[in-house]
Motif scaffolding. Structure first.
Motif, PDB file in Angstrom:
ATOM      1  N   LEU A   1       0.825  -1.207   0.000  1.00  5.49           N
ATOM      2  CA  LEU A   1       0.000   0.000   0.000  1.00  5.49           C
ATOM      3  C   LEU A   1       0.860   1.259   0.000  1.00  5.49           C
ATOM      4  O   LEU A   1       0.583   2.210  -0.730  1.00  5.49           O
ATOM      5  CB  LEU A   1      -0.934   0.006   1.210  1.00  5.49           C
ATOM      6  N   LEU A   2       1.897   1.264   0.821  1.00  6.15           N
ATOM      7  CA  LEU A   2       2.778   2.422   0.878  1.00  6.15           C
ATOM      8  C   LEU A   2       3.551   2.605  -0.428  1.00  6.15           C
ATOM      9  O   LEU A   2       3.688   3.722  -0.926  1.00  6.15           O
ATOM     10  CB  LEU A   2       3.737   2.304   2.064  1.00  6.15           C
ATOM     11  N   GLU A   3       4.054   1.507  -0.981  1.00  7.00           N
ATOM     12  CA  GLU A   3       4.802   1.594  -2.229  1.00  7.00           C
ATOM     13  C   GLU A   3       3.921   2.079  -3.373  1.00  7.00           C
ATOM     14  O   GLU A   3       4.379   2.805  -4.253  1.00  7.00           O
ATOM     15  CB  GLU A   3       5.449   0.251  -2.551  1.00  7.00           C
ATOM     16  N   ASN A   4       2.643   1.705  -3.359  1.00  6.06           N
ATOM     17  CA  ASN A   4       1.706   2.190  -4.383  1.00  6.06           C
ATOM     18  C   ASN A   4       1.532   3.700  -4.298  1.00  6.06           C
ATOM     19  O   ASN A   4       1.174   4.342  -5.279  1.00  6.06           O
ATOM     20  CB  ASN A   4       0.349   1.513  -4.243  1.00  6.06           C
ATOM     21  N   LYS A   5       1.774   4.259  -3.124  1.00  2.00           N
ATOM     22  CA  LYS A   5       1.670   5.709  -2.933  1.00  2.00           C
ATOM     23  C   LYS A   5       3.025   6.403  -3.077  1.00  2.00           C
ATOM     24  O   LYS A   5       3.149   7.588  -2.815  1.00  2.00           O
ATOM     25  CB  LYS A   5       1.076   6.014  -1.561  1.00  2.00           C
ATOM     26  N   GLY A   6       4.046   5.643  -3.456  1.00  2.00           N
ATOM     27  CA  GLY A   6       5.374   6.211  -3.644  1.00  2.00           C
ATOM     28  C   GLY A   6       6.157   6.394  -2.357  1.00  2.00           C
ATOM     29  O   GLY A   6       7.114   7.153  -2.311  1.00  2.00           O
TER      30      GLY A   6
END
Length: 61
Positions: free
Chosen positions: A8-13
Protein backbone atom coordinates in the motif's frame (compact mmCIF):
# COMPACT_ATOMS: atom_id res chain seq x y z
CA UNK A 1 -6.65 -10.68 -1.65
CA UNK A 2 -5.66 -7.82 0.63
CA UNK A 3 -2.54 -5.77 0.12
CA UNK A 4 0.21 -5.63 2.72
CA UNK A 5 1.08 -2.32 4.34
CA UNK A 6 4.35 -2.33 2.38
CA UNK A 7 2.48 -2.73 -0.92
CA UNK A 8 0.00 0.00 0.00
CA UNK A 9 2.78 2.42 0.88
CA UNK A 10 4.80 1.59 -2.23
CA UNK A 11 1.71 2.19 -4.38
CA UNK A 12 1.67 5.71 -2.93
CA UNK A 13 5.37 6.21 -3.64
CA UNK A 14 6.43 5.79 0.00
CA UNK A 15 9.33 3.48 0.79
CA UNK A 16 9.61 2.97 4.56
CA UNK A 17 12.89 2.03 6.20
CA UNK A 18 13.15 -1.67 6.99
CA UNK A 19 13.35 -0.98 10.73
CA UNK A 20 10.05 0.92 10.56
CA UNK A 21 8.28 -1.65 8.42
CA UNK A 22 7.75 -4.18 11.25
CA UNK A 23 6.24 -1.51 13.51
CA UNK A 24 4.00 -0.31 10.69
CA UNK A 25 2.96 -3.89 9.95
CA UNK A 26 2.00 -4.48 13.59
CA UNK A 27 -0.02 -1.25 13.76
CA UNK A 28 -1.70 -1.96 10.42
CA UNK A 29 -2.75 -5.44 11.53
CA UNK A 30 -4.12 -3.96 14.76
CA UNK A 31 -6.19 -1.41 12.85
CA UNK A 32 -7.48 -4.10 10.49
CA UNK A 33 -8.45 -6.24 13.48
CA UNK A 34 -10.37 -3.39 15.08
CA UNK A 35 -12.04 -2.63 11.79
CA UNK A 36 -13.24 -6.23 11.37
CA UNK A 37 -15.14 -5.94 14.65
CA UNK A 38 -17.41 -3.34 13.06
CA UNK A 39 -19.04 -5.79 10.66
CA UNK A 40 -22.81 -5.68 11.17
CA UNK A 41 -22.74 -2.68 13.51
CA UNK A 42 -24.83 0.35 12.64
CA UNK A 43 -22.45 3.15 11.64
CA UNK A 44 -24.16 5.56 14.05
CA UNK A 45 -23.20 3.24 16.92
CA UNK A 46 -19.55 3.20 15.84
CA UNK A 47 -19.19 6.86 14.88
CA UNK A 48 -17.15 8.57 17.59
CA UNK A 49 -14.89 11.57 17.60
CA UNK A 50 -12.31 13.02 19.94
CA UNK A 51 -12.00 16.76 20.13
CA UNK A 52 -9.09 18.70 21.49
CA UNK A 53 -10.04 22.10 22.82
CA UNK A 54 -6.85 24.02 23.63
CA UNK A 55 -7.16 25.36 27.14
CA UNK A 56 -10.53 23.60 27.44
CA UNK A 57 -9.60 21.62 30.52
CA UNK A 58 -11.29 24.23 32.68
CA UNK A 59 -14.67 24.00 30.91
CA UNK A 60 -17.42 22.21 32.85
CA UNK A 61 -20.24 20.63 30.85
Amino acid sequence: MSLSIQQLLENKGITPKSEHLELLKTRWEGMQSLRSNLEGIAIDDADIAVRNIPGGDHIDN
